[in-house]
Every structure is written in C-alpha cells, then in structure tokens.
Design a protein around this motif. Structure first.
Motif, PDB file in Angstrom:
ATOM      1  N   ARG A  34       4.440  11.367   4.257  1.00 20.16           N
ATOM      2  CA  ARG A  34       3.181  11.865   3.704  1.00 20.16           C
ATOM      3  C   ARG A  34       2.590  10.814   2.783  1.00 20.16           C
ATOM      4  N   ALA A  66      14.090  13.504  -0.513  1.00 21.62           N
ATOM      5  CA  ALA A  66      12.762  12.915  -0.321  1.00 21.62           C
ATOM      6  C   ALA A  66      12.479  11.924  -1.443  1.00 21.62           C
ATOM      7  N   VAL A  83       5.612  14.800  10.951  1.00 21.99           N
ATOM      8  CA  VAL A  83       7.040  14.770  11.240  1.00 21.99           C
ATOM      9  C   VAL A  83       7.195  14.066  12.581  1.00 21.99           C
ATOM     10  N   GLU A 127      -0.009  13.604   6.839  1.00 25.59           N
ATOM     11  CA  GLU A 127       1.361  14.100   6.782  1.00 25.59           C
ATOM     12  C   GLU A 127       1.817  14.363   8.206  1.00 25.59           C
ATOM     13  N   TRP A 146       9.977  12.847   8.077  1.00 22.42           N
ATOM     14  CA  TRP A 146       8.746  13.384   7.473  1.00 22.42           C
ATOM     15  C   TRP A 146       8.150  12.269   6.626  1.00 22.42           C
ATOM     16  N   GLN A 153      11.245  11.554   4.057  1.00 21.98           N
ATOM     17  CA  GLN A 153      12.527  12.221   4.096  1.00 21.98           C
ATOM     18  C   GLN A 153      12.960  12.244   5.561  1.00 21.98           C
ATOM     19  N   GLY A 161      10.228  17.249  -1.058  1.00 20.34           N
ATOM     20  CA  GLY A 161      10.229  16.967   0.367  1.00 20.34           C
ATOM     21  C   GLY A 161       9.920  18.181   1.220  1.00 20.34           C
ATOM     22  N   ARG A 162      10.033  17.992   2.518  1.00 21.52           N
ATOM     23  CA  ARG A 162       9.775  19.044   3.494  1.00 21.52           C
ATOM     24  C   ARG A 162      10.977  19.973   3.654  1.00 21.52           C
ATOM     25  N   TRP A 163      12.194  19.415   3.546  1.00 20.90           N
ATOM     26  CA  TRP A 163      13.424  20.171   3.771  1.00 20.90           C
ATOM     27  C   TRP A 163      14.302  20.114   2.539  1.00 20.90           C
TER      28      TRP A 163
END
Length: 131
Positions: free
Chosen positions: A68, A46, A75, A73, A66, A93, A123-125
C-alpha cells in the motif's frame, strides 16, 4: 570492492524486522542481496522502510504480498518466477501458504542500513512469526 561469492547459508543469519528469516548474500556499493524465508503458515509483520527500496524475486513456495502507498493498495499472489518492487514509502506485508514455506531473493537499494530502517505499520493480516 572485489569479487564476492557466497553460497546460501543453511541457517538464518538474522531475522528481519518483519520477522522473516534472512540469509545474507552478496553486497555491492549500490545494494545488498538477501534470501528471505517464511515457514508454512507464517505471516510477516507489516512494515515500511525509511530510506531503501527493494526488488524481490520468488524462488520457492507460495504466498501473498500486500502493498500500500498513498494512491494504491493490492494483494499479489507469490509463486516462483514472480518479481515485484517495493518502492520507498510502501507499506508491505507477506505471508506463506499454510502448506509450504515461501522463499524469495531480494535486492535492497541503497544497501540495508540496519534494523532501525523498518517501521512497523498496521497491516492487512495478523502477524504470525516467531519473534
């Protein structure tokens, strides 16, 4: 500036600060174009950009993006034909589907200034790219 014609390189020219393969394409005074690729199951790191914004167009594969900023935010599913923006200051990301590579062409405005442009963020992942 003069006419430029560049075929898609067979191998990556560089790896982006987020870990994606990058094949450099044409450039102009106002921006640069590049091809980005993640192999099946890869997840980028990210990042946010210091000075540039980007426009992406998905050309192959499937994945998710993703994004934000201070107020939103989301996906977004990534499939061929989808275009999206990454405004200045957006954290983002992306990841490829487990069973196929993901490919997109992106325009960076102003032109990409160098690897110090990207700042890593949470990041998200969990990222999964060869670095």
């Amino acid at each position: 500036m003069t006419f430029a014609t560049i075929p898609l390189p067979a191998a990556p020219d560089v790896y982006a600060p987020d870990g994606a393969e990058v094949r450099l394409l044409v450039r102009a005074a106002g921006g640069t174009m590049a091809h980005f690729k993640l192999n099946p199951g890869e997840v980028s790191m990210a990042v946010t950009h210091r000075t540039v914004e980007e426009l992406w167009f998905v050309i192959a594969g499937r994945g998710e993006m993703w994004r934000r900023d201070a107020t939103r935010e989301e996906v977004t599913p990534l499939v061929p034909g989808v275009s999206l923006s990454i405004p200045l200051g957006t954290e983002f990301q992306f990841k490829a589907a487990e069973d196929e590579a993901f490919e997109a062409v992106a325009i960076t405005m102003p032109p990409w200034p160098g690897m110090d442009e990207a700042v890593h963020v949470q990041g998200r992942w969990a990222s999964k790219v060869p670095v």
